[in-house]
Structures are given as C-alpha cells and as structure tokens.
Enzyme design. Structure first.
Site, PDB file in Angstrom:
ATOM      1  N   GLU A  82       0.916  -0.820  -0.062  1.00 24.43           N
ATOM      2  CA  GLU A  82       0.402  -0.028   0.091  1.00 24.43           C
ATOM      3  C   GLU A  82       1.003   1.186  -0.112  1.00 24.43           C
ATOM      4  OE1 GLU A  82      -1.198   3.587   0.918  1.00 24.43           O
ATOM      5  OE2 GLU A  82      -1.482   2.521   2.708  1.00 24.43           O
ATOM      6  N   CYS A  99      -1.794   8.760   2.864  1.00 25.20           N
ATOM      7  CA  CYS A  99      -1.989   7.892   1.533  1.00 25.20           C
ATOM      8  C   CYS A  99      -3.120   8.706   0.851  1.00 25.20           C
ATOM      9  CB  CYS A  99      -1.558   6.834   1.517  1.00 25.20           C
ATOM     10  SG  CYS A  99      -0.514   6.586   2.411  1.00 25.20           S
TER      11      CYS A  99
END
Length: 459
Positions: free
Chosen positions: A228, A262
C-alpha cells in the site's frame, strides 16, 4: 545505530533505543517461526478471545496510547484517540468474522467431495509507516493473527514507542510470546529478513521507492507481498453537489493527520459553474484552521512528523510556485513561539493555476497543501483525476445519477467515494492500483492475502 523518538512539535529527544544486534534479531525470528507451528493449531474461538481482549486494552487505555502517538509523530490528540478506537474496531471485526471468512468453501465437481481450505502461511514481516502508527499495524496484525500467522513488525524508526506498545498489547491480550514481535532495526536490516526462508511473506505500507525495494527482494525469493503505497487522490465537485458539505469535507479530507495521509484528498477538481464559490469557501475554511501544540484539544493542525518531511514539502511548494502556481493562502513554514519554535509546522496552503509537470500537479504532497483545478465538464474531470501514476482513493461529489455511474466506472483507483470522504473501514477492502500498490487489506479480501488457498479433491 540508536533509534530515537523525537517530539516533532518541540524537537525534544524523548527516548533513545539501541537497535537489535544480529543475535537478538535471530532469537526473535526463531521464536516467530517456532510459535507459528503452535499458533496455527489454536482454535478460532481462542484467537477471537485474545483479539477481543486486545480491543479492550486499546479502548481502556486509548488516552495513554494517543499521547504516545502524538508525542512521537505530531497528530492532534483527538485524532490519536480516534485512531486507538479504530484499532479496537478492527480487532473486534476480525474476532467476529475471521472464522467465517476462512471457513471451507465447498464446490461441486466430479469428486465425491471437493472444497477450498484456507491455511496460514507462516511468519509475515510487516514494514509499516509512522503516519498512522497504530492503525496501519493493527489492520495488518488483526487479520494475520486471526488467520493463524505470526507477525514481525519493522516499524518506522521515528515511532519506536508506538511499536513497542503494540507488541505489549498483544502480549497482554494473551497471544503467545513470539506471535507478534516488534523489531527495533534500521531499514538496512530488512533485506536479510526478506531473504530468510523462515519469513513466508511481507506487507509494506509506505513510499513508492520502499515498495519497489521490498517487492524486488521478495520477488527474488518468490514470496507473496502486499503493498500500500502513495496516493494523489482526486476530489471532484460537480454542479449538482451539495456545495456546503463538499467544501467542508474537502478541508477535512486535505488536512486529516496534518495532511500526512496516503488517502487524503490532494487534488481538488471543481466544475467551472461552482468553482468560484467553492474556492471562496475552501480558502476561508483553511484560513480558520488552528495550527499549534497537538496535545491541545483546540488545535486542528499539528507539526509534520520530521524535519525532512517539512523540508520536502517546502521545496515542493516553492518549485510549483516557480513553475507558475499561485498561492491563495499559506505557502510557508508556520512560525510558532516558545517551546514550539523548533517544531515542524507548516501553514495550511492552497495553490491554484498549477501547470503540468509541477510537483503540486503530479506528485504526492504529504502535508496540509491543497491543489485546486477548474474544469469545464465531466470528461475533463475524469481525465485530470486519472492523470497521475497513483491510483489509491478517489472522491466525487454529484447528485446526478449518470455522473455518479461514470465516476464509479471510469476513475482509476482502488476506491471511489460518492459524496463522502475516502476512509478505510474494516468491513471493506482497502488498497490501490498503478503505483499505489497491489493486494488488499481489511474485509475478507485482506485476511485471505496471507493464506494458502488450498484445493482439496476427494474421490
């Protein structure tokens, strides 16, 4: 080399730890491999009881854990409390659902009996970031432990106290010694761990370069990885949207966790019919944000986690402005006073007229800096939203059904949120595409990433 915990609001060194030596690291790795052989045979209801106990510890001591998070990486204290609460949620989710997610799936074939069985892989190495120092770990650890794996955590070096606290939580919850261990090591020790045959798989949340490195090393060993990585999430607002709600949510979506997320919205793509009003509301709201000591309940924006992150953000803004971007508000380091004078604070910032090729147009901006774009129609909105190497999250605000369907179908991202802010949820899969990584965390998809999906065929 020592590992230091430094308060980003003051520059004070809180505590220093010695990194594990080779003998200590070998002991922890051997213990993880040995405990796996026992842990994999425990019953789901026993694992669930321990995981529920972990949730209880997280909730009962959430203020203490929140203080540790805020002191080490600077997030506002209330956000840190909410992070501890969310970790308790993911623990309870997998305590309640892991057995169902991993139960045998029977399939009718020409065999007398055939089915799919899900079995743990072994020791899983987790390389985790500092920005959500508890949540990023628990969303890996809860499903991994419930599946019967054991975990090794190489946390970011600026949050060692968070890393040790997480290990202690699982220990107090009743998991066997060695089921989940924190490794106080530098990034230079990761390669050898990935190459060790006792490590079955790895997961990383972090930067694109770090993801490339871990994936490359693991690939040489033919080991499963989940990545990720970064994101440059679009936040699209169309004329039919609830403008007041969209603008208010946009500010929260850009500045959550001091802008260091993010899945924070980073590029705000607004239809020309409503652009001027959106810009006015957005800038006014950004100007109202209170920057300062993250330990205070009244503060909206705390410091960036490290001095290097602050320097990188300053450079990205300066280069973007030199390329032609205009600053509507902010644009420089926030000048705090007293004990906070050495803190890594940056003003909430809004940029417009950003040219292609500028950092604010194409790169991930990790801090409270928003990029605003004006578009004429949905085609331009989708084209601009997809004009990035990342593909993590995306949000679109519209009450037009045809527009909604197009955004769902055509936005290149691991998730699409309509009239809401992108967020992770234990009940839904989380992850990205393109340079944002691969694989999924959370839900049934997350727990099945680190299992052997075994076909069983019986005549």
């Amino acid at each position: 080399m020592p590992i230091s915990s430094i308060n980003p609001a003051t520059g004070e060194v809180l505590k220093t730890f010695e990194a594990l030596n080779k003998r200590e690291l070998e002991e922890k790795l051997s213990r993880a491999a040995a405990v796996f052989r026992e842990h994999r045979r425990t019953a789901f209801h026993d694992r669930a009881a321990m995981m529920n106990r972990a949730a209880e510890i997280l909730e009962s001591e959430k203020k203490s854990f929140a203080r540790t998070m805020t002191l080490e990486m600077g997030k506002p204290i209330n956000a840190a409390i909410q992070e501890a609460e969310k970790c308790a949620w993911v623990c309870r989710y997998y305590a309640e659902n892991a057995e169902r997610h991993l139960t045998d799936e029977h399939v009718a074939t020409n065999a007398t009996r055939s089915f799919v069985r899900f079995q743990p892989l072994g020791v899983v190495l987790a390389v985790m970031p500092w920005n959500f120092p508890f949540w990023q770990v628990f969303r890996f650890a809860a499903p991994a432990l419930m599946a019967g794996n054991t975990g090794l955590l190489k946390h970011a070096s600026n949050v060692p106290q968070c890393a040790l606290a997480i290990e202690d939580i699982f220990s107090r919850a009743g998991f066997a010694e060695g089921a989940f261990q924190t490794l106080l090591i530098g990034s230079d020790a990761v390669k050898e761990l990935l190459e060790d045959p006792r490590v079955a798989a790895a997961t990383l949340t972090g930067s694109e370069p770090a993801g490339r490195s871990v994936a490359g090393i693991a690939g040489q060993q033919i080991k499963k990885t989940v990545l990720e990585l970064g994101g440059s999430d679009p936040f699209i607002v169309m004329p039919s949207a609830d403008l007041e709600a969209a603008a208010a949510t946009a500010v929260k979506a850009r500045t959550i966790n001091n802008g260091q997320s993010c899945i924070a919205a980073k590029r705000f793509i607004v239809h020309t019919e409503i652009y001027d009003e959106f810009e006015k509301r957005f800038v006014e709201a950004m100007n109202r944000l209170r920057v300062g000591d993250p330990m205070l309940d009244s503060i909206d924006i705390g410091p960036l986690a490290t001095e290097q992150i602050l320097q990188d953000l300053e450079e990205q803004v300066q280069v973007s402005v030199a390329a032609g971007a205009k600053i509507l508000t902010g644009g420089q380091k926030f000048k705090a006073e007293g004990d906070l004078a050495r803190g890594n604070f940056y003003e909430p910032t809004v940029l417009v007229d950003i040219p292609k090729g500028a950092p604010a147009y194409q790169d991930e901006i990790f801090g409270p800096v928003a990029s605003l774009f004006r578009i004429a129609n949905i085609e331009e909105a989708i084209e601009l939203a997809n004009a990035t190497s990342f593909g993590l999250g995306s949000a679109a605000w519209t009450n037009d059904e045809a527009e909604r369907d197009r955004f769902i179908e055509e936005l290149d991202a691991g998730s699409v949120f309509i009239n809401g802010m992108v967020a992770s949820d234990p009940r839904l899969p989380f992850g990205g595409i393109k340079h944002s990584g691969y694989g999924r965390e959370l839900s049934e998809f997350g727990i099945r990433e680190f299992v052997n999906i075994k076909t069983v065929w019986i005549k």
